[in-house]
Design a protein around this motif. Structure first.
Motif, PDB file in Angstrom:
ATOM      1  N   GLU A 171      17.414 -13.168  93.903  1.00 14.43           N
ATOM      2  CA  GLU A 171      17.569 -14.047  92.734  1.00 14.43           C
ATOM      3  C   GLU A 171      17.375 -13.254  91.438  1.00 14.43           C
ATOM      4  OE1 GLU A 171      18.396 -17.273  90.426  1.00 14.43           O
ATOM      5  OE2 GLU A 171      18.784 -16.966  92.555  1.00 14.43           O
ATOM      6  N   ALA A 172      16.371 -12.373  91.422  1.00 16.96           N
ATOM      7  CA  ALA A 172      16.134 -11.543  90.237  1.00 16.96           C
ATOM      8  C   ALA A 172      17.322 -10.614  89.994  1.00 16.96           C
ATOM      9  CB  ALA A 172      14.849 -10.735  90.404  1.00 16.96           C
ATOM     10  N   ARG A 186      20.465 -11.178  90.933  1.00 15.55           N
ATOM     11  CA  ARG A 186      21.584 -12.004  90.474  1.00 15.55           C
ATOM     12  C   ARG A 186      21.424 -12.336  88.990  1.00 15.55           C
ATOM     13  NH1 ARG A 186      22.520 -16.906  89.148  1.00 15.55           N
ATOM     14  NH2 ARG A 186      20.514 -17.738  89.765  1.00 15.55           N
ATOM     15  N   GLN A 187      20.211 -12.695  88.591  1.00 16.19           N
ATOM     16  CA  GLN A 187      19.972 -13.015  87.187  1.00 16.19           C
ATOM     17  C   GLN A 187      20.171 -11.786  86.304  1.00 16.19           C
ATOM     18  OE1 GLN A 187      16.055 -14.739  87.072  1.00 16.19           O
ATOM     19  NE2 GLN A 187      16.750 -16.715  87.906  1.00 16.19           N
ATOM     20  N   GLY A 188      19.770 -10.610  86.824  1.00 15.96           N
ATOM     21  CA  GLY A 188      19.979  -9.376  86.066  1.00 15.96           C
ATOM     22  C   GLY A 188      21.460  -9.076  85.889  1.00 15.96           C
ATOM     23  N   GLU A 203      23.894 -11.312  85.882  1.00 12.56           N
ATOM     24  CA  GLU A 203      24.442 -12.317  84.972  1.00 12.56           C
ATOM     25  C   GLU A 203      24.070 -12.027  83.528  1.00 12.56           C
ATOM     26  OE1 GLU A 203      23.121 -16.115  86.412  1.00 12.56           O
ATOM     27  OE2 GLU A 203      24.610 -16.163  88.015  1.00 12.56           O
ATOM     28  N   ALA A 204      22.956 -11.351  83.318  1.00 12.82           N
ATOM     29  CA  ALA A 204      22.509 -11.048  81.960  1.00 12.82           C
ATOM     30  C   ALA A 204      23.257  -9.861  81.350  1.00 12.82           C
ATOM     31  CB  ALA A 204      21.007 -10.771  81.955  1.00 12.82           C
TER      32      ALA A 204
END
Length: 102
Positions: free
Chosen positions: A74-75, A77-79, A81-82
């Motif tokens: 999840e971390a 994926r968020q990275g 997306e950022a």
């Protein structure tokens, strides 16, 4: 005759001693067999208890590892997306790969 009577008593005593020894050997065999059975039973229980503990610990470790993996993914994926996206540069890269002569 007295010596024959004494010899008979010695033979009778030896016969009784032999019988006692035989009875003692049988009893010893029974005690040893019982002790071996109890030892095997105790060993089997100890192994079953150890296995149950290890299975419980393994399940806990697996659950923790799955949770950690899910968190890391999840971390990540968020990275991703950022990150800023440059679609024009991506298009140029794809064009240069697909059509190298242009």
């Amino acid at each position: 005759m007295n010596s024959l009577n004494g010899l008979d008593r010695l033979l009778e005593a030896e016969k009784r001693a032999s019988g006692l020894l035989h009875d003692a050997e049988i009893e010893a065999s029974l005690v040893i067999g019982q002790a071996q059975g109890e030892a095997k039973k105790a060993e089997k229980k100890a192994l079953a208890d150890s296995r149950a503990i290890l299975e419980k610990e393994s399940a806990l470790t697996e659950t923790q590892a799955e949770a950690a993996l899910k968190s890391e993914l999840e971390a990540y994926r968020q990275g991703l997306e950022a990150l800023p996206r440059d679609e024009a540069a991506f298009g140029r890269l794809c064009a240069s790969i697909l059509f190298p002569g242009n």
